[in-house]
Design a protein around this motif. Sequence first.
Motif, PDB file in Angstrom:
ATOM      1  N   ALA A  12       1.944   5.501  -0.900  1.00 13.04           N
ATOM      2  CA  ALA A  12       1.932   4.707   0.332  1.00 13.04           C
ATOM      3  C   ALA A  12       3.221   3.897   0.515  1.00 13.04           C
ATOM      4  O   ALA A  12       4.305   4.450   0.426  1.00 13.04           O
ATOM      5  CB  ALA A  12       0.701   3.824   0.377  1.00 13.04           C
ATOM      6  N   ALA A  13       3.113   2.582   0.738  1.00  5.05           N
ATOM      7  CA  ALA A  13       4.296   1.767   1.036  1.00  5.05           C
ATOM      8  C   ALA A  13       5.318   1.851  -0.098  1.00  5.05           C
ATOM      9  O   ALA A  13       6.528   1.862   0.148  1.00  5.05           O
ATOM     10  CB  ALA A  13       3.885   0.314   1.282  1.00  5.05           C
ATOM     11  N   ASP A  14       4.837   1.931  -1.340  1.00  3.25           N
ATOM     12  CA  ASP A  14       5.767   2.042  -2.473  1.00  3.25           C
ATOM     13  C   ASP A  14       6.542   3.358  -2.405  1.00  3.25           C
ATOM     14  O   ASP A  14       7.749   3.399  -2.642  1.00  3.25           O
ATOM     15  CB  ASP A  14       4.997   1.986  -3.800  1.00  3.25           C
ATOM     16  N   LEU A  15       5.814   4.423  -2.075  1.00  2.00           N
ATOM     17  CA  LEU A  15       6.454   5.743  -1.969  1.00  2.00           C
ATOM     18  C   LEU A  15       7.517   5.716  -0.866  1.00  2.00           C
ATOM     19  O   LEU A  15       8.634   6.202  -1.046  1.00  2.00           O
ATOM     20  CB  LEU A  15       5.393   6.800  -1.660  1.00  2.00           C
ATOM     21  N   ARG A  16       7.152   5.119   0.260  1.00  2.00           N
ATOM     22  CA  ARG A  16       8.112   5.057   1.375  1.00  2.00           C
ATOM     23  C   ARG A  16       9.330   4.236   0.970  1.00  2.00           C
ATOM     24  O   ARG A  16      10.455   4.547   1.333  1.00  2.00           O
ATOM     25  CB  ARG A  16       7.444   4.461   2.623  1.00  2.00           C
TER      26      ARG A  16
END
Lengths: 231, 269
Positions: free
Chosen positions: A81-85
């Motif tokens: 999620a946000a970490d991946l992005r």
Amino acid sequence: MASLNEHIVSSYEDELTNLNKAISEMGGMVEQAITESAVALLKLDHKQAQDVRLFDKKIDEMQQRINDAAVSIIARRQPMAADLRMVVTSIQVANDLERTGDMAKQLAKRAMQIESLGLAPKFYNGVKHMKELVARQLKSAIDAYLNRDAAAAVEVCSRDDEVDAMYNSLFRELLTYMMEDPRNITQCTHLLFCTKSLERVGDHATNIAEAAYYLETGRHLGAEEQQRQPR
Amino acid sequence: MSLESAATLAAPVSRPNAPPKMTGENVGVFYGAKQALFDVNLKIEQFNVTSLIGPSGCGKSTFLRSLNRMNDTIDGCRVTGKINLDEDDIYDPSIDVVELRARVGMVFQKPNPFPKSIYENVAYGPKIHGIARNKADLDEIVHSSLRRAGLWNEVKDRLQEPGTGLSGGQQQRLCIARAIATKPEVLLMDEPCSALDPIATAVIEELIDELRENFTIVIVTHSMQQAARVSQKTAFFHLGKLIEEGKTEDIFTNPKNKQTQDYITGRIG
């Protein structure tokens, strides 16, 4: 989305924080390179130009560091999620910053080539304005990324038209100087390449802003999204 | 790999407007006085893999078990709301639970082959459900089930050996062959890879992807990477509630709900 809690694994949290710091640091380095290369060009300062060229190596190293850190996080943490992005966009942004650094180096090289020829003020006024506009775009894009500000990112993208318009008008202007007096051709051609480099910096700023938008919203900033955003 | 094929890799097989295979409406589950599941509304799409994720005790396995009335076997367990398989209300008194479990098969966390031969493990279901008319029929079902479960080449020369003599990964594929031998419409999998090594896990995941051409699959998994890899739809449960459900790629790249985001990024346990 509301701000996130801390990770259960604090070392993971630290790695993400450090990655973000590295982007911030690299952004500062590249902004500085663009500013100093413009000074070198407009004042025909040989020493300054040389410094910019050497500084580019540090920017390249920084990109390597960011890429290594991002790859390591992907391999060991499998971010979601946000970490991946955040991890994926850090690789993109570092790449755009590195290319921007290359543009600064190009400007410095041109400065060294035209220093013996001298530069009339009327030639560089337009270039100076363009540099200011582009530097502002770059700063806003990096800030939008670091502050996770989607609205600011949209603004940067919508302002890229101004950069393109300025490039086109400078192109015509420099052409008229060349037609006026063939002795201007050498300097003006060099300056033409400089404006092209600046225009490319504007494109990289747009890319960074698009990455900022994706980072915050998880959506790609297409034409549709730009219209949906209130200005 | 071309960009196009990468983008369509995890695309659902079913037609976009096909009715859901199973539907849960306001599903609640009680263990005695304790409510374990609250008002869950979830559609299971046909020929898709739906993964249920969430921390331990969130109700995902409870929901999975209510889809083929496995919860009936637990004393004091009570299910409210409605669960449909196609048009049939599976909690309707007229429903034959044995027949329901033939239509909605299940694979468990730990491979649990019967202490019988490999052949008998797979043949057992079709025999008791009267699916095979004769020996040749039964042979064909056993062979094709083992083939579909990707186990045939490894066991074709030793079908009479005990199923318990196989490796863990092979045992789990034997259980999958056993589950699909009764030609179920839906396959429920409760952490089917948690007892397996990474290679056996990869084989099972590959198998899940092949099986969804013919079966509708619901999988409970603690591995978020696994959910991201094998499923087209993901549902996140927390404290007995369905928090968010949607396309798997959306859940793992851009979840809407903060609790989902916190869980899949490792911020809450």
